[in-house]
Design an enzyme around this catalytic site. Sequence first.
Site, PDB file in Angstrom:
ATOM      1  N   ARG A 150       4.737  79.368 -33.661  1.00  0.00           N
ATOM      2  CA  ARG A 150       4.589  77.859 -33.845  1.00  0.00           C
ATOM      3  C   ARG A 150       5.223  77.055 -32.928  1.00  0.00           C
ATOM      4  O   ARG A 150       6.011  77.712 -32.077  1.00  0.00           O
ATOM      5  CB  ARG A 150       4.421  77.431 -35.231  1.00  0.00           C
ATOM      6  CG  ARG A 150       5.400  77.803 -36.223  1.00  0.00           C
ATOM      7  CD  ARG A 150       6.957  77.640 -35.730  1.00  0.00           C
ATOM      8  NE  ARG A 150       7.214  76.291 -35.409  1.00  0.00           N
ATOM      9  CZ  ARG A 150       8.242  75.959 -34.726  1.00  0.00           C
ATOM     10  NH1 ARG A 150       9.125  76.771 -34.235  1.00  0.00           N
ATOM     11  NH2 ARG A 150       8.290  74.537 -34.535  1.00  0.00           N
ATOM     12  N   GLY A 151       4.927  75.661 -32.571  1.00  0.00           N
ATOM     13  CA  GLY A 151       5.585  75.049 -31.538  1.00  0.00           C
ATOM     14  C   GLY A 151       4.710  75.137 -30.154  1.00  0.00           C
ATOM     15  O   GLY A 151       4.325  76.215 -29.691  1.00  0.00           O
ATOM     16  N   ALA A 152       4.496  73.953 -29.550  1.00  0.00           N
ATOM     17  CA  ALA A 152       3.693  73.732 -28.590  1.00  0.00           C
ATOM     18  C   ALA A 152       3.645  74.715 -27.452  1.00  0.00           C
ATOM     19  O   ALA A 152       2.687  75.353 -27.154  1.00  0.00           O
ATOM     20  CB  ALA A 152       3.496  72.108 -28.001  1.00  0.00           C
ATOM     21  N   ARG A 196      -5.647  75.776 -33.374  1.00  0.00           N
ATOM     22  CA  ARG A 196      -5.029  74.739 -33.799  1.00  0.00           C
ATOM     23  C   ARG A 196      -5.206  73.363 -32.798  1.00  0.00           C
ATOM     24  O   ARG A 196      -5.268  73.862 -31.804  1.00  0.00           O
ATOM     25  CB  ARG A 196      -3.319  75.071 -33.841  1.00  0.00           C
ATOM     26  CG  ARG A 196      -3.177  75.829 -34.844  1.00  0.00           C
ATOM     27  CD  ARG A 196      -1.456  76.064 -35.156  1.00  0.00           C
ATOM     28  NE  ARG A 196      -0.993  74.755 -35.786  1.00  0.00           N
ATOM     29  CZ  ARG A 196       0.487  74.509 -35.949  1.00  0.00           C
ATOM     30  NH1 ARG A 196       1.036  75.413 -35.444  1.00  0.00           N
ATOM     31  NH2 ARG A 196       0.893  73.308 -36.453  1.00  0.00           N
ATOM     32  N   GLN A 222      10.027  73.587 -41.165  1.00  0.00           N
ATOM     33  CA  GLN A 222      10.792  74.059 -40.043  1.00  0.00           C
ATOM     34  C   GLN A 222      11.914  73.836 -39.612  1.00  0.00           C
ATOM     35  O   GLN A 222      12.672  74.400 -39.045  1.00  0.00           O
ATOM     36  CB  GLN A 222       9.743  73.583 -38.660  1.00  0.00           C
ATOM     37  CG  GLN A 222       8.354  74.190 -38.717  1.00  0.00           C
ATOM     38  CD  GLN A 222       7.393  73.443 -39.420  1.00  0.00           C
ATOM     39  OE1 GLN A 222       7.809  72.870 -40.504  1.00  0.00           O
ATOM     40  NE2 GLN A 222       5.934  73.449 -38.777  1.00  0.00           N
ATOM     41  N   ASP A 270       4.085  67.667 -29.385  1.00  0.00           N
ATOM     42  CA  ASP A 270       2.926  68.467 -29.388  1.00  0.00           C
ATOM     43  C   ASP A 270       2.012  67.916 -28.611  1.00  0.00           C
ATOM     44  O   ASP A 270       1.091  68.737 -27.788  1.00  0.00           O
ATOM     45  CB  ASP A 270       2.357  68.897 -30.721  1.00  0.00           C
ATOM     46  CG  ASP A 270       3.333  69.553 -31.762  1.00  0.00           C
ATOM     47  OD1 ASP A 270       4.209  68.694 -32.078  1.00  0.00           O
ATOM     48  OD2 ASP A 270       3.254  70.667 -31.591  1.00  0.00           O
ATOM     49  N   ASN A 316       3.562  64.453 -32.717  1.00  0.00           N
ATOM     50  CA  ASN A 316       4.948  65.325 -33.181  1.00  0.00           C
ATOM     51  C   ASN A 316       4.312  65.584 -34.840  1.00  0.00           C
ATOM     52  O   ASN A 316       3.752  64.840 -35.418  1.00  0.00           O
ATOM     53  CB  ASN A 316       6.017  64.940 -32.918  1.00  0.00           C
ATOM     54  CG  ASN A 316       7.130  66.063 -32.804  1.00  0.00           C
ATOM     55  OD1 ASN A 316       6.897  66.939 -32.429  1.00  0.00           O
ATOM     56  ND2 ASN A 316       8.104  65.737 -33.495  1.00  0.00           N
TER      57      ASN A 316
HETATM   58  C1  LIG Z   1       8.682  71.933 -28.724  1.00  0.00           C
HETATM   59  S1  LIG Z   1       7.164  71.628 -29.562  1.00  0.00           S
HETATM   60  C2  LIG Z   1       7.563  71.544 -31.206  1.00  0.00           C
HETATM   61  C3  LIG Z   1       6.783  71.119 -32.107  1.00  0.00           C
HETATM   62  O1  LIG Z   1       6.038  72.147 -32.422  1.00  0.00           O
HETATM   63  C4  LIG Z   1       5.874  71.629 -33.996  1.00  0.00           C
HETATM   64  O2  LIG Z   1       4.976  71.789 -34.687  1.00  0.00           O
HETATM   65  P1  LIG Z   1       4.511  73.418 -35.442  1.00  0.00           P
HETATM   66  O3  LIG Z   1       5.829  73.759 -36.019  1.00  0.00           O
HETATM   67  O4  LIG Z   1       3.427  72.896 -36.522  1.00  0.00           O
HETATM   68  O5  LIG Z   1       4.024  74.118 -34.473  1.00  0.00           O
HETATM   69  C5  LIG Z   1       6.606  70.376 -34.259  1.00  0.00           C
HETATM   70  O6  LIG Z   1       5.556  69.404 -34.113  1.00  0.00           O
HETATM   71  C6  LIG Z   1       7.561  70.450 -33.151  1.00  0.00           C
HETATM   72  O7  LIG Z   1       8.132  69.281 -32.874  1.00  0.00           O
END
Ligand SMILES: CSC[C@H]1O[C@H](OP(=O)(O)O)[C@H](O)[C@@H]1O
Length: 364
Positions: free
Chosen positions: A52-54, A89, A201, A242, A252
């Site tokens: 996960r993470g953009a 997603r 997270q 994101d 975000n």
């Molecule tokens: C550097 S992008 C990280 C960003 O992604 C996370 O979302 P997710 O864990 O649901 O993919 C979160 O928004 C973070 O800030």
Amino acid sequence: MKINGKPYRSIWREDDGRVMIIDQRWLPHELRIVELKDRKDFADSIFEMWVRGAPLIGATAAYGVAVQMAADPSDASLKETYEVLHATRPTAINLKWALDEMTRVLEPLAPEERAEAAYKRAAEICDEDVETNRMIGVHGLELIREISKKKNGGRVNILTHCNAGWPATVDWGTATSPIYHAVEEGIDVHVYVDETRPRNQGALLTAWELNSAGVSHQLIVDNAGGHLMQHGEVDIVIVGTDRTTARGDVANKIGTYLKALAANANGVPFYVALPSPTIDWTVWDGVKEIPIEERTDEEVTHVQGKGPDGKIVSVQISPDGTGGRNPAFDVTPAELVTGLITERGVVAANAEAMAKAFPEHAKK
Ligand SMILES: CSC[C@H]1O[C@H](OP(=O)(O)O)[C@H](O)[C@@H]1O
């Protein structure tokens, strides 16, 4: 980043061709490394948040295209793979950016040339992400250095939300990169880590990576940040994103908007670490135009952790019959953003400054 002294990226290709990831669902308690073998694995890994993470979502999708091209390099396969992975997603624009980039490279090629070209481009996307995040660290370090100087070398207290760290990217992280660069320079830094319900997270990933890197930090509940800011205990907020619009509205993890409001109300600088593939130049008004992912009730009604026997368990925290509402992101309007820390420098959160920093994207 290093885990027990061994350097890792969050996704990589072995010499034998296998694409490997760290399955983040089990961190910090278990380090599970798995191979993504086919398109379904890649789609599942993004949707179910094994990764996960953009930026990491984009990198994973790029390799997902490559693995599929090795299986079936036809035009139909390329198109279907775009659709399957894009549907996983909706909010992180890096997913579409990576799929568009892979399509741009592969569409003109003969099918038999596509697999090799795809793996090459996917590897480049990963390397580019690492360098982009390193530069975000270099530019963000300036902000931390300034605060440290104002405090005569006193401790710089940073609040971050969710995980915009090394596990959200291929390496370095975005919001955490300035932190790592500051620590490397010997600046006294302390990080308040928002746990970040519902999937925690922050508690599970940001705390883990800062712990591994020996960075001073404390875990806080999501609702404590405003109080700490009111009492002058936060010098700067640095978060990830994101998707950021052409005028600087920032999508975000859910709860970021509330932190921005609290920061604004207390005169605390609120910065967003923003790699340029996370800018969606096609949208303007983030609140109106950015699709916000809605995830399952269970993420809200349950919480995962390590049980007394050391096994990872999910426990129900709410009564039977209580459902949940689970928007996974929110949008912080540009006017609440002090600045955008990009790989090209710190940029004001407005269309003019962003277009100047990235003229190749500015609307003609
Ligand atoms: C550097 S992008 C990280 C960003 O992604 C996370 O979302 P997710 O864990 O649901 O993919 C979160 O928004 C973070 O800030």
